[in-house]
Design a protein around this motif. Structure first.
Motif, PDB file in Angstrom:
ATOM      1  N   PHE A  36       0.831  -1.204   0.000  1.00 21.57           N
ATOM      2  CA  PHE A  36       0.000   0.000   0.000  1.00 21.57           C
ATOM      3  C   PHE A  36       0.867   1.258   0.000  1.00 21.57           C
ATOM      4  O   PHE A  36       0.641   2.190  -0.783  1.00 21.57           O
ATOM      5  CB  PHE A  36      -0.920  -0.012   1.228  1.00 21.57           C
ATOM      6  N   ILE A  37       1.878   1.287   0.865  1.00 20.09           N
ATOM      7  CA  ILE A  37       2.771   2.443   0.945  1.00 20.09           C
ATOM      8  C   ILE A  37       3.547   2.614  -0.365  1.00 20.09           C
ATOM      9  O   ILE A  37       3.680   3.729  -0.884  1.00 20.09           O
ATOM     10  CB  ILE A  37       3.746   2.285   2.136  1.00 20.09           C
ATOM     11  N   TYR A  39       2.657   1.683  -3.314  1.00 18.88           N
ATOM     12  CA  TYR A  39       1.754   2.135  -4.374  1.00 18.88           C
ATOM     13  C   TYR A  39       1.426   3.619  -4.239  1.00 18.88           C
ATOM     14  O   TYR A  39       1.402   4.351  -5.242  1.00 18.88           O
ATOM     15  CB  TYR A  39       0.463   1.312  -4.331  1.00 18.88           C
ATOM     16  N   LYS A  40       1.170   4.052  -3.010  1.00 18.39           N
ATOM     17  CA  LYS A  40       0.778   5.443  -2.792  1.00 18.39           C
ATOM     18  C   LYS A  40       1.928   6.415  -3.048  1.00 18.39           C
ATOM     19  O   LYS A  40       1.710   7.535  -3.532  1.00 18.39           O
ATOM     20  CB  LYS A  40       0.252   5.622  -1.359  1.00 18.39           C
ATOM     21  N   TYR A  41       3.155   6.007  -2.713  1.00 17.76           N
ATOM     22  CA  TYR A  41       4.289   6.929  -2.830  1.00 17.76           C
ATOM     23  C   TYR A  41       5.092   6.730  -4.112  1.00 17.76           C
ATOM     24  O   TYR A  41       5.847   7.622  -4.515  1.00 17.76           O
ATOM     25  CB  TYR A  41       5.209   6.786  -1.621  1.00 17.76           C
ATOM     26  N   TYR A  42       4.960   5.571  -4.741  1.00 17.60           N
ATOM     27  CA  TYR A  42       5.732   5.307  -5.959  1.00 17.60           C
ATOM     28  C   TYR A  42       4.780   4.889  -7.079  1.00 17.60           C
ATOM     29  O   TYR A  42       4.118   5.707  -7.675  1.00 17.60           O
ATOM     30  CB  TYR A  42       6.816   4.260  -5.691  1.00 17.60           C
ATOM     31  N   ASP A  43       4.740   3.592  -7.384  1.00 14.31           N
ATOM     32  CA  ASP A  43       3.843   3.104  -8.431  1.00 14.31           C
ATOM     33  C   ASP A  43       3.574   1.623  -8.201  1.00 14.31           C
ATOM     34  O   ASP A  43       4.111   1.019  -7.269  1.00 14.31           O
ATOM     35  CB  ASP A  43       4.446   3.323  -9.819  1.00 14.31           C
ATOM     36  N   ALA A  47       5.623  -1.124  -5.875  1.00 17.55           N
ATOM     37  CA  ALA A  47       4.870  -1.732  -4.768  1.00 17.55           C
ATOM     38  C   ALA A  47       4.915  -3.255  -4.860  1.00 17.55           C
ATOM     39  O   ALA A  47       5.039  -3.948  -3.832  1.00 17.55           O
ATOM     40  CB  ALA A  47       3.427  -1.243  -4.797  1.00 17.55           C
ATOM     41  N   THR A 164      -7.840  -0.015  -9.976  1.00 10.99           N
ATOM     42  CA  THR A 164      -6.674  -0.553  -9.275  1.00 10.99           C
ATOM     43  C   THR A 164      -6.520   0.106  -7.915  1.00 10.99           C
ATOM     44  O   THR A 164      -6.200  -0.570  -6.923  1.00 10.99           O
ATOM     45  CB  THR A 164      -5.396  -0.321 -10.110  1.00 10.99           C
ATOM     46  N   GLU A 165      -6.740   1.404  -7.841  1.00 15.15           N
ATOM     47  CA  GLU A 165      -6.595   2.120  -6.568  1.00 15.15           C
ATOM     48  C   GLU A 165      -7.570   1.605  -5.528  1.00 15.15           C
ATOM     49  O   GLU A 165      -7.209   1.410  -4.365  1.00 15.15           O
ATOM     50  CB  GLU A 165      -6.806   3.618  -6.781  1.00 15.15           C
ATOM     51  N   VAL A 168      -6.339  -1.756  -4.226  1.00 13.31           N
ATOM     52  CA  VAL A 168      -5.249  -1.586  -3.266  1.00 13.31           C
ATOM     53  C   VAL A 168      -5.798  -1.163  -1.912  1.00 13.31           C
ATOM     54  O   VAL A 168      -5.401  -1.694  -0.862  1.00 13.31           O
ATOM     55  CB  VAL A 168      -4.220  -0.559  -3.780  1.00 13.31           C
ATOM     56  N   ASP A 169      -6.712  -0.206  -1.908  1.00  9.77           N
ATOM     57  CA  ASP A 169      -7.319   0.245  -0.650  1.00  9.77           C
ATOM     58  C   ASP A 169      -8.074  -0.890   0.029  1.00  9.77           C
ATOM     59  O   ASP A 169      -8.034  -1.024   1.259  1.00  9.77           O
ATOM     60  CB  ASP A 169      -8.273   1.415  -0.915  1.00  9.77           C
TER      61      ASP A 169
END
Length: 200
Positions: A36-37, A39-43, A47, A164-165, A168-169
């Motif tokens: 999760f981290i 994905y949120k900060y990079y891609d 992730a 996708t988002e 992930v959530d």
């Protein structure tokens, strides 16, 4: 669930501590949180790489702490390496997104089949970690199998119909709480079926 029901001081019954159970949940949650981290900060690809490294790390840690080869975590790790590797090599998110469907669906079907043939797999896999009577193993196997199949179907529905988002959530804000809630619901049932007369 690393300790069996045992006699405490003065002949009192003591129960297996819940600590190892939540340690297992933590081992499963940690890679998801790191994914999760990442994905949120990079891609997504970064992730995925972080997730694979985390799964390998917690599998090794589980082996070290338990003192025996963790068969099921190792199998899950192998699936993560395969699906995650394909995601990275082909740059296709689909492979890592179907990983939960494969693992949960396969585990659920195997456990369900073992109950139907009268040889609950959980009784063998968890031998020495949790001691239940025969009815307890059957009931626990049914509930776990149905829960895993439910998770497999839920994952399929979400990744196929949502962004996708959102997927992930879902892994962090829905799946982790669901797993904790399932254990909290299941634990009183398991305690009623401890061998040697364990009572809640």
């Amino acid at each position: 669930m690393s300790e069996t029901l045992a006699e405490g001081p003065g002949g009192e019954k003591s129960h297996p501590p819940v600590g190892p159970i939540f340690r297992r949940i933590g081992f499963e949650a940690a890679p998801l949180l790191l994914f999760f981290i990442g994905y949120k900060y990079y891609d997504f690809m970064t992730a995925t790489a972080i997730f694979i490294a985390a799964v390998v790390a917690v599998t090794g840690l589980s082996w070290f702490l338990d003192g025996r080869f963790p068969v099921l975590p190792a199998f899950s790790c192998a699936i993560a390496l395969a699906t995650g590797g394909l995601t990275l090599v082909l740059e296709d998110e689909t492979f890592i997104m179907v990983r939960p469907t494969i693992i949960n669906g396969l585990y659920g079907l195997v456990i369900l089949t073992s109950v139907l043939v009268g040889r609950p797999l959980l009784a063998y896999v968890m031998k020495g970690a949790l001691e239940l009577d025969d009815a307890g193993w059957r009931g626990l196997s049914w509930m776990l199998a149905l829960y895993l199949l439910f998770l497999a179907g839920l994952n399929e529905a979400i990744w196929r119909t949502q962004s996708t988002e959102l997927w992930v959530d879902f892994k962090v804000f829905a799946l982790i709480p669901l797993n904790i809630l399932f254990v909290l619901i299941l634990w009183p049932y398991a305690k009623r079926h401890f061998r040697n007369g364990g009572q809640a």
